[in-house]
Write an enzyme that holds these catalytic residues in place. Structure first.
Site, mmCIF file in Angstrom:
data_model
loop_
_atom_site.group_PDB
_atom_site.id
_atom_site.type_symbol
_atom_site.label_atom_id
_atom_site.label_comp_id
_atom_site.label_asym_id
_atom_site.label_seq_id
_atom_site.Cartn_x
_atom_site.Cartn_y
_atom_site.Cartn_z
ATOM 1 N N HIS A 38 0.882 -1.256 0.045
ATOM 2 C CA HIS A 38 0.146 -0.016 0.087
ATOM 3 C C HIS A 38 0.861 1.220 0.117
ATOM 4 O O HIS A 38 0.682 2.193 -0.634
ATOM 5 C CB HIS A 38 -0.995 0.048 1.218
ATOM 6 C CG HIS A 38 -1.825 -0.807 1.204
ATOM 7 N ND1 HIS A 38 -3.040 -1.034 2.137
ATOM 8 C CD2 HIS A 38 -2.457 -1.735 0.161
ATOM 9 C CE1 HIS A 38 -4.135 -1.939 1.778
ATOM 10 N NE2 HIS A 38 -3.656 -2.397 0.452
ATOM 11 N N TYR A 81 -9.523 4.452 3.049
ATOM 12 C CA TYR A 81 -10.130 3.070 3.753
ATOM 13 C C TYR A 81 -11.568 3.319 3.873
ATOM 14 O O TYR A 81 -12.427 2.481 3.776
ATOM 15 C CB TYR A 81 -9.406 3.198 5.000
ATOM 16 C CG TYR A 81 -8.200 2.472 4.993
ATOM 17 C CD1 TYR A 81 -7.919 1.032 4.895
ATOM 18 C CD2 TYR A 81 -6.970 3.137 4.562
ATOM 19 C CE1 TYR A 81 -6.956 0.371 4.904
ATOM 20 C CE2 TYR A 81 -5.875 2.383 4.221
ATOM 21 C CZ TYR A 81 -5.785 1.184 4.634
ATOM 22 O OH TYR A 81 -4.545 0.224 4.216
ATOM 23 N N GLU A 115 0.895 2.038 7.830
ATOM 24 C CA GLU A 115 1.458 2.740 6.864
ATOM 25 C C GLU A 115 1.680 4.078 7.034
ATOM 26 O O GLU A 115 2.553 4.652 6.360
ATOM 27 C CB GLU A 115 0.037 2.611 5.962
ATOM 28 C CG GLU A 115 -0.249 1.277 5.363
ATOM 29 C CD GLU A 115 -1.481 1.171 4.603
ATOM 30 O OE1 GLU A 115 -1.992 2.149 4.202
ATOM 31 O OE2 GLU A 115 -1.941 0.073 4.386
#
Length: 398
Positions: free
Chosen positions: A85, A95, A137
């Site tokens: 990602h 998301y 992330e």
């Protein structure tokens, strides 16, 4: 965290997800791309057409449901996906879009079986899982930017050299367009290449393993031209046919967890086709940084014309007594003399060339090839922690 009732509801959906998972994820991608076509600038269109992305997501959703009471058990998978990602440019704002369409897909596919209680439980679960991904992330983006010479997203690189390695593989030596220092990477990692191809509506992003040792003033990727199948590889074909020395392309910072670890055990590297790219990087790194470690490099190719980077491997094997290289040619040409086996790589042959089976095994190649190698490792009783592999594309099960 999730309450016990929510966990029980999620657990109750495991059999349904096992049966209908790919129907749900296929419908999910269809509706999400219809409503948010801008996301096609991120996702690999070829993997969508082949169904690999849908299958990978279905497996991930199933695993999340199965381990919802012990989410720490899927953290290795979270890390692997998060690396991809980050290298693709997936951000926190994506998301909620994914969550909305995933829940709607569950409703549409499961219909009356998707009760209000089940959808609410999955909404709560998705929120927890999404927060984990966003946090992991965010740290990765920060680390990518904070390292010396680092950057968070994509950066312009110049093709310094383009070298034909075989009938279907070419190497691209990439240097930063701004002339700044390159951040280091770990042997086995990959970068993402982002291209705007004339005539294409969306940008295309592909991930390619770094095929040389770390510590150079360039990143090298060795790309197979994927034009012998349907759908043809748009990015690989464009790189081969239209990009040359002096041209520019956008590149992400290195990512990935398929990396060479330090170990006292011997090292066995097994590759098929273009799957040798991360393993050549590992071989060079092992020779340089793990001096004296016994290394066996095994590569399977169609024939010598399809065998890339052989001279580099041969040079290392000739110059280091603890490095041995073996080659298996599926259909050797009449002029091919220097190979060790014809036909397919098999267990009987590996038995004769791997001197110490208590080794660390790294393997990469086509899916069928990797399944065969994994089965051999299983037959030999090799522990899971000694087996390391990576798929080119969405993760799958061996």
């Amino acid at each position: 965290m999730l309450d016990q009732k929510t966990i029980e509801v999620i657990k109750s959906t495991v059999p349904v997800l096992q049966e209908h998972g790919e129907k749900i994820t296929t419908h999910f991608y269809q509706t999400m791309f219809t409503n948010h076509p801008e996301l096609l600038n991120i996702f690999n269109h070829a993997n969508q057409k082949k169904g690999r992305q849908q299958a990978a997501l279905a497996n991930a959703v199933y695993a999340a449901a199965l381990h919802i009471d012990q989410l720490e058990t899927i953290l290795p998978v979270v890390q692997q996906i998060a690396h991809k990602h980050r290298s693709l440019g997936v951000k926190a704002e994506h998301y909620p879009i994914v969550g909305e369409h995933l829940l709607q897909a569950m409703k549409d596919v499961l219909q009356e079986a998707a009760t209000e209680e089940i959808i609410q439980a999955w909404a709560d679960a998705y929120g927890v899982i999404a927060d984990i991904f966003i946090s992991v992330e965010a740290d990765m983006y920060e680390q990518a930017e904070a390292q010396q010479g680092g950057w968070p997203d994509f950066k312009s690189f110049v093709i310094d050299r383009k070298v034909k390695e075989s009938e279907v593989i070419a190497s691209f030596y990439l240097k930063p367009a701004d002339g700044k220092v390159l951040p280091p990477f770990l042997a086995g990692q990959y970068i993402s290449v982002k291209l705007e191809i004339p005539g294409e509506q969306y940008t295309h992003i592909r991930q390619y393993s770094l095929s040389d040792a770390p510590g150079q003033d360039y990143y090298r990727i060795s790309v197979k031209r994927e034009d012998q199948q349907e759908p043809a590889g748009k990015v690989s074909t464009y790189l081969h046919q239209h990009l040359n020395e002096g041209d520019r392309l956008l590149v992400s910072a290195p990512a990935g967890e398929f990396i060479l670890s330090k170990s006292a055990r011997p090292l066995v590297l097994i590759s098929g086709g273009v799957g040798l790219t991360p393993l050549v990087s590992m071989l060079k790194t092992a020779v340089r940084e793990q001096k004296g470690r016994d290394v066996t490099f095994i590569h399977a190719a169609i024939d010598s014309k399809h065998h890339a980077l052989r001279a580099e491997v041969d040079q290392l094997a000739a110059g280091h007594e603890h490095v041995r290289a073996f080659y298996c040619y599926e259909r050797p040409a009449a002029e091919d003399q220097q190979y060790d086996k014809s036909g397919y790589l098999n267990e009987e042959w590996l038995q004769t060339i791997i001197r110490n089976k208590d080794a660390d095994y790294y393997f990469c190649g086509p899916v069928g090839f990797m399944k065969a190698v994994d089965q051999i490792m299983t037959n030999w009783g090799i522990a899971e922690e000694q087996k390391h592999y990576e798929f080119f594309g969405p993760a799958m099960k061996l």
